[in-house]
Design a protein around this motif. Structure first.
Motif, mmCIF file in Angstrom:
data_model
loop_
_atom_site.group_PDB
_atom_site.id
_atom_site.type_symbol
_atom_site.label_atom_id
_atom_site.label_comp_id
_atom_site.label_asym_id
_atom_site.label_seq_id
_atom_site.Cartn_x
_atom_site.Cartn_y
_atom_site.Cartn_z
ATOM 1 N N GLY A 217 0.815 -1.212 0.000
ATOM 2 C CA GLY A 217 0.000 0.000 0.000
ATOM 3 C C GLY A 217 0.850 1.264 0.000
ATOM 4 O O GLY A 217 0.539 2.229 -0.697
ATOM 5 N N ALA A 218 1.927 1.256 0.764
ATOM 6 C CA ALA A 218 2.814 2.427 0.788
ATOM 7 C C ALA A 218 3.471 2.634 -0.574
ATOM 8 O O ALA A 218 3.557 3.766 -1.063
ATOM 9 N N ALA A 219 3.908 1.549 -1.192
ATOM 10 C CA ALA A 219 4.521 1.670 -2.518
ATOM 11 C C ALA A 219 3.486 2.124 -3.540
ATOM 12 O O ALA A 219 3.774 2.961 -4.403
ATOM 13 N N PHE A 220 2.280 1.594 -3.437
ATOM 14 C CA PHE A 220 1.215 1.971 -4.362
ATOM 15 C C PHE A 220 0.851 3.444 -4.185
ATOM 16 O O PHE A 220 0.614 4.150 -5.159
ATOM 17 N N THR A 221 0.855 3.928 -2.956
ATOM 18 C CA THR A 221 0.563 5.334 -2.692
ATOM 19 C C THR A 221 1.610 6.226 -3.347
ATOM 20 O O THR A 221 1.273 7.276 -3.905
ATOM 21 N N ALA A 222 2.860 5.824 -3.302
ATOM 22 C CA ALA A 222 3.914 6.612 -3.948
ATOM 23 C C ALA A 222 3.681 6.683 -5.457
ATOM 24 O O ALA A 222 3.857 7.739 -6.073
ATOM 25 N N ILE A 223 3.252 5.587 -6.050
ATOM 26 C CA ILE A 223 2.966 5.573 -7.487
ATOM 27 C C ILE A 223 1.796 6.488 -7.801
ATOM 28 O O ILE A 223 1.837 7.273 -8.752
ATOM 29 N N VAL A 224 0.737 6.404 -7.003
ATOM 30 C CA VAL A 224 -0.433 7.250 -7.240
ATOM 31 C C VAL A 224 -0.088 8.716 -7.033
ATOM 32 O O VAL A 224 -0.511 9.579 -7.816
ATOM 33 N N ASN A 225 0.693 9.034 -6.008
ATOM 34 C CA ASN A 225 1.100 10.428 -5.790
ATOM 35 C C ASN A 225 1.877 10.962 -6.989
ATOM 36 O O ASN A 225 1.669 12.098 -7.412
ATOM 37 N N SER A 226 2.752 10.135 -7.541
ATOM 38 C CA SER A 226 3.500 10.552 -8.722
ATOM 39 C C SER A 226 2.563 10.717 -9.915
ATOM 40 O O SER A 226 2.700 11.676 -10.684
ATOM 41 N N LEU A 227 1.617 9.819 -10.074
ATOM 42 C CA LEU A 227 0.652 9.921 -11.164
ATOM 43 C C LEU A 227 -0.109 11.236 -11.090
ATOM 44 O O LEU A 227 -0.237 11.958 -12.083
ATOM 45 N N VAL A 228 -0.583 11.563 -9.899
ATOM 46 C CA VAL A 228 -1.349 12.800 -9.734
ATOM 47 C C VAL A 228 -0.452 14.021 -9.900
ATOM 48 O O VAL A 228 -0.769 14.943 -10.651
ATOM 49 N N ALA A 229 0.682 14.032 -9.211
ATOM 50 C CA ALA A 229 1.553 15.219 -9.240
ATOM 51 C C ALA A 229 2.227 15.422 -10.587
ATOM 52 O O ALA A 229 2.373 16.560 -11.042
ATOM 53 N N ASP A 230 2.638 14.331 -11.232
ATOM 54 C CA ASP A 230 3.451 14.458 -12.437
ATOM 55 C C ASP A 230 2.661 14.368 -13.741
ATOM 56 O O ASP A 230 3.145 14.825 -14.779
ATOM 57 N N LEU A 231 1.467 13.771 -13.705
ATOM 58 C CA LEU A 231 0.706 13.607 -14.936
ATOM 59 C C LEU A 231 -0.637 14.331 -14.925
ATOM 60 O O LEU A 231 -0.968 15.050 -15.869
ATOM 61 N N ILE A 232 -1.409 14.134 -13.883
ATOM 62 C CA ILE A 232 -2.769 14.692 -13.868
ATOM 63 C C ILE A 232 -2.754 16.180 -13.539
ATOM 64 O O ILE A 232 -3.400 16.982 -14.232
ATOM 65 N N LEU B 293 -7.679 19.510 -3.452
ATOM 66 C CA LEU B 293 -8.190 18.836 -4.642
ATOM 67 C C LEU B 293 -7.219 17.761 -5.124
ATOM 68 O O LEU B 293 -7.643 16.715 -5.610
ATOM 69 N N SER B 294 -5.926 17.991 -4.968
ATOM 70 C CA SER B 294 -4.947 16.959 -5.312
ATOM 71 C C SER B 294 -5.127 15.736 -4.420
ATOM 72 O O SER B 294 -5.053 14.599 -4.894
ATOM 73 N N ALA B 295 -5.377 15.966 -3.136
ATOM 74 C CA ALA B 295 -5.611 14.851 -2.219
ATOM 75 C C ALA B 295 -6.889 14.098 -2.594
ATOM 76 O O ALA B 295 -6.940 12.866 -2.531
#
Length: 145
Positions: free
Chosen positions: A24-39, A86-88
């Motif tokens: 879950g922690a690793a997945f959260t890092a991926i999702v945070n990068s997806l949101v911050a870097d792509l979306i 909104l990012s959260a």
């Protein structure tokens, strides 16, 4: 007490929980990068080319124009950081969607496994028709000679 602690840690569900937390922690890092870097850059482009997660409104205090959210917070001003919020929310929705798809996939696999077990249990456990015919043939041959 140490023995009980070892037994507690050795239980399968505790180990499974630990693995789940790490994944879950690793997945959260991926999702945070997806949101911050792509979306967020796409949303920022739609909202005027700025970093969406840095949008805020100063409620009280003095903040220089164009200051980053971090600089505004560091200055001690009261800020309404709607972009970070909104990012959260976007992070949460992406994680919730991924968990939904994961649970749906696991349920599908479990259903398939249950159906397979039910089919195996429903199948006759005796010999097949061909095996019976072969046995009859062999017995007839044995009687003849």
């Amino acid at each position: 007490m140490i023995k009980e602690f070892k037994e507690f840690i050795a239980r399968g569900n505790v180990v499974d929980l630990a693995v789940g937390i790490i994944i879950g922690a690793a997945f959260t890092a991926i999702v945070n990068s997806l949101v911050a870097d792509l979306i967020n850059p796409i949303i920022g482009l739609l909202t005027g080319g700025t970093d969406f997660s840095g949008h805020y409104i100063v409620l009280k205090g003095n903040v220089p124009d164009g200051a980053s959210l971090a600089a505004a917070r560091d200055s001690g001003a009261a800020v309404f950081a709607y972009g970070a919020f909104l990012s959260a929310v976007i992070n949460f929705l992406i994680i919730a969607w991924a968990v939904f798809l994961l649970v749906k996939g696991v349920n599908k696999l479990q259903s398939a496994a249950i159906r397979k077990k039910e089919e195996e249990a429903a199948a006759p456990s005796g010999p097949t028709q061909e095996e019976l015919l072969l046995q009859i043939r062999d017995e007839l041959r044995a009687q003849r000679g």
